[in-house]
Write a protein that holds these residues in place. Sequence first.
Motif, PDB file in Angstrom:
ATOM      1  N   GLY A 125       1.486  -1.877  11.225  1.00 55.53           N
ATOM      2  CA  GLY A 125       2.168  -1.285   9.580  1.00 55.53           C
ATOM      3  C   GLY A 125       2.777  -2.229   9.019  1.00 55.53           C
ATOM      4  N   GLY A 126       3.359  -1.684   7.670  1.00 53.73           N
ATOM      5  CA  GLY A 126       4.435  -2.353   7.285  1.00 53.73           C
ATOM      6  C   GLY A 126       5.792  -1.237   5.525  1.00 53.73           C
ATOM      7  N   LEU A 127       6.301  -2.123   5.151  1.00 54.34           N
ATOM      8  CA  LEU A 127       7.163  -1.505   3.767  1.00 54.34           C
ATOM      9  C   LEU A 127       6.098  -2.010   2.335  1.00 54.34           C
ATOM     10  CD1 LEU A 127      10.603  -1.257   5.212  1.00 54.34           C
ATOM     11  CD2 LEU A 127       8.565   0.627   5.373  1.00 54.34           C
ATOM     12  N   TYR A 128       5.835  -1.472   1.807  1.00 52.89           N
ATOM     13  CA  TYR A 128       5.437  -2.135   0.263  1.00 52.89           C
ATOM     14  C   TYR A 128       6.053  -0.821  -0.885  1.00 52.89           C
ATOM     15  CZ  TYR A 128       1.405   0.591   0.569  1.00 52.89           C
ATOM     16  OH  TYR A 128       0.626   1.407   0.796  1.00 52.89           O
TER      17      TYR A 128
ATOM     18  N   ILE B 178       9.251   3.579  -1.989  1.00 52.09           N
ATOM     19  CA  ILE B 178       8.672   1.989  -1.220  1.00 52.09           C
ATOM     20  C   ILE B 178       7.565   3.315  -0.285  1.00 52.09           C
ATOM     21  CG2 ILE B 178       9.504   1.427   0.947  1.00 52.09           C
ATOM     22  CD1 ILE B 178      10.468  -0.500  -0.472  1.00 52.09           C
ATOM     23  N   TRP B 179       7.101   2.391  -0.257  1.00 56.89           N
ATOM     24  CA  TRP B 179       5.305   3.055   1.232  1.00 56.89           C
ATOM     25  C   TRP B 179       6.158   2.670   2.035  1.00 56.89           C
ATOM     26  CZ3 TRP B 179       2.547   6.897  -0.395  1.00 56.89           C
ATOM     27  CH2 TRP B 179       2.000   6.934  -1.721  1.00 56.89           C
ATOM     28  N   ASN B 180       5.350   3.768   3.332  1.00 50.23           N
ATOM     29  CA  ASN B 180       5.474   3.496   4.756  1.00 50.23           C
ATOM     30  C   ASN B 180       4.580   3.675   5.652  1.00 50.23           C
ATOM     31  OD1 ASN B 180       6.886   2.817   7.114  1.00 50.23           O
ATOM     32  ND2 ASN B 180       8.888   3.983   7.038  1.00 50.23           N
ATOM     33  N   GLN B 181       4.218   1.960   5.786  1.00 47.69           N
ATOM     34  CA  GLN B 181       2.674   2.455   6.155  1.00 47.69           C
ATOM     35  C   GLN B 181       2.220   2.340   7.338  1.00 47.69           C
ATOM     36  OE1 GLN B 181      -1.306   1.622   3.987  1.00 47.69           O
ATOM     37  NE2 GLN B 181      -1.074  -0.243   5.464  1.00 47.69           N
ATOM     38  N   ARG B 182       1.190   3.403   7.940  1.00 47.03           N
ATOM     39  CA  ARG B 182       0.826   2.761   9.848  1.00 47.03           C
ATOM     40  C   ARG B 182      -0.752   2.573  10.382  1.00 47.03           C
ATOM     41  NH1 ARG B 182       3.855   5.236  14.211  1.00 47.03           N
ATOM     42  NH2 ARG B 182       2.175   5.157  15.073  1.00 47.03           N
TER      43      ARG B 182
ATOM     44  N   LEU C 199      19.017  -6.531  -8.797  1.00 44.58           N
ATOM     45  CA  LEU C 199      19.802  -6.423  -7.117  1.00 44.58           C
ATOM     46  C   LEU C 199      20.292  -4.977  -7.102  1.00 44.58           C
ATOM     47  CD1 LEU C 199      22.081  -6.993  -5.055  1.00 44.58           C
ATOM     48  CD2 LEU C 199      23.782  -7.235  -7.141  1.00 44.58           C
ATOM     49  N   LEU C 200      19.963  -4.046  -8.357  1.00 40.19           N
ATOM     50  CA  LEU C 200      20.361  -2.294  -8.584  1.00 40.19           C
ATOM     51  C   LEU C 200      18.774  -1.543  -7.542  1.00 40.19           C
ATOM     52  CD1 LEU C 200      22.180   0.255  -8.662  1.00 40.19           C
ATOM     53  CD2 LEU C 200      20.714   0.014 -10.995  1.00 40.19           C
ATOM     54  N   VAL C 201      18.015  -2.093  -8.405  1.00 39.80           N
ATOM     55  CA  VAL C 201      17.141  -1.498  -7.982  1.00 39.80           C
ATOM     56  C   VAL C 201      16.731  -2.746  -6.305  1.00 39.80           C
ATOM     57  CG1 VAL C 201      14.051  -2.385  -8.502  1.00 39.80           C
ATOM     58  CG2 VAL C 201      15.387  -1.936 -10.215  1.00 39.80           C
ATOM     59  N   ALA C 202      16.841  -3.898  -6.110  1.00 39.39           N
ATOM     60  CA  ALA C 202      17.184  -3.806  -4.716  1.00 39.39           C
ATOM     61  C   ALA C 202      17.905  -3.108  -3.535  1.00 39.39           C
ATOM     62  CB  ALA C 202      16.864  -5.638  -4.962  1.00 39.39           C
ATOM     63  N   LEU C 203      18.422  -2.467  -4.152  1.00 36.16           N
ATOM     64  CA  LEU C 203      19.332  -1.940  -3.251  1.00 36.16           C
ATOM     65  C   LEU C 203      18.700  -0.358  -3.202  1.00 36.16           C
ATOM     66  CD1 LEU C 203      22.945  -2.558  -5.008  1.00 36.16           C
ATOM     67  CD2 LEU C 203      21.959  -3.112  -2.806  1.00 36.16           C
ATOM     68  N   LEU C 204      18.052   0.178  -4.332  1.00 31.56           N
ATOM     69  CA  LEU C 204      17.812   1.647  -4.268  1.00 31.56           C
ATOM     70  C   LEU C 204      16.498   1.276  -3.108  1.00 31.56           C
ATOM     71  CD1 LEU C 204      17.196   2.473  -7.820  1.00 31.56           C
ATOM     72  CD2 LEU C 204      18.918   3.269  -6.258  1.00 31.56           C
ATOM     73  N   LEU C 205      15.842   0.272  -3.873  1.00 35.06           N
ATOM     74  CA  LEU C 205      14.632  -0.305  -2.629  1.00 35.06           C
ATOM     75  C   LEU C 205      14.864  -0.163  -0.367  1.00 35.06           C
ATOM     76  CD1 LEU C 205      12.346  -2.735  -4.324  1.00 35.06           C
ATOM     77  CD2 LEU C 205      11.500  -0.654  -3.869  1.00 35.06           C
ATOM     78  N   ALA C 206      16.175  -0.910  -0.781  1.00 30.11           N
ATOM     79  CA  ALA C 206      16.468  -0.611   0.800  1.00 30.11           C
ATOM     80  C   ALA C 206      16.999   0.904   1.122  1.00 30.11           C
ATOM     81  CB  ALA C 206      17.659  -1.997   0.658  1.00 30.11           C
TER      82      ALA C 206
END
Length: 434
Positions: A5-8, A144-148, A43-50
């Motif tokens: 899986g993965g994150l996207y 974020i979608w977490n998929q497996r 950068l803010l959006v990237a931090l929110l994604l993390a």
Amino acid sequence: MRSGGGLYPTARAVLLMAAGAPVALIVGVVAPALWTIGFAWMLLVALLLAADAMLAPGRAKVTADLSVPGSASVGSRIEATLRLSARTRVQSAIDIDDRLAAPDGVRRDLDGDGGTPIALDTIRRGTGHISALWLRWKGPLGLIWNQRRDDRDHAVLITPDLRPVREDSQLLIQQAITGETARREIGTGSEFQSLVQWQAGMDRRAIDWKQSARHATLLAKDWQIERNNQILLAIDAGRAMAEPLGGVPRVDRAVTAALLAAYVALKLDDRVGLFAYAEQPIVSSAISLGIHSFPTLQRLAAGIDYGTREANHTLGLTRIAQKLDRRTLIVLFTEFTDPTSAELMVRACAPLLARHLLMFLIYRDEELENLAAAEPTEPEDVTRAVAAQALLRERAIVAARLKRMGVHIVEARHDTAGTALVEAYLGLKRQGVV
């Protein structure tokens, strides 16, 4: 079970990131000194994604249990059930092969409350597989979608439809038993049962004159149908048998007729085996006695696949001859396609007839008959009629040659072939031929 899986990002994250571009452009035009605000936004959006990825449930905590029925008849509907192990909203999907179809789709939304059914239709005989289960879920921010993906190996054995077997077999068995009980004629069986008082209407050839003289009364021999006969149901699973007849492949109709004959024969205490071949032998079962062996025959019949190559009749019938150690009724389900394969089949049948009894079940091709009999209205109709008549003539020639060799031919419509086969088999038993 392998998983991956993965994150996207979700659509919300993409829109949020894209929204910073026009803002940065406007700020750069109005206040060039503040152009770094655009980078700060990204950068803010990237931090929110993390953060969303860290707060989302891990893959080890989100699993689902998939339960699937082990078997089903072709043309039926079954339900696979998904049960989620986590209290979060999860989207799921399953990978199925071409023997299964999902009328309502393969995707479901799971929320952890009870089981979620997925309706599946069995559309082809064989073994249907569910090869993978997909799960994906969002983080608390929805960015974020977490998929497996879990590899699964759920197999559904898709067996022939046994409704015709259940509906027709009881009547045929009852007729056979009734005929055996009420028999009062010579030649309707091959095993001597007892001496009975001769009555008016009985065949005079049944009178045992020696015993009658000894007992000073007319006595007649009563015969019963021989039991423990050996029957081998041989199915041609080559390319020609994969062609549809009445919307259903010929091999499917052959399997249904073979199972009906097997069920009746086992109920009448005969021994039954199953053999199937295409370019190579596919199925070869032991010749078994007793109705308890019917599920095994049913399971093996479900594994007879649809052939894509011409059947090797010489090899198939040679293997049959090697398999049999006593006189056997061999019932062959096949189709005559071209003169070359028919000639090879006729030659391969000759050695079997020296020791065994051979019966062919041939389906009437009503489509060819209709084309040959249709009144032509265009030149193309004449061509089709001539071609159809030529094919029917070739079939008739092969059938006539087989009859002259001593082969019993059963030719019937596809919807009555199973009953016609059983009646022909019971007729041979009553005559003591088997």
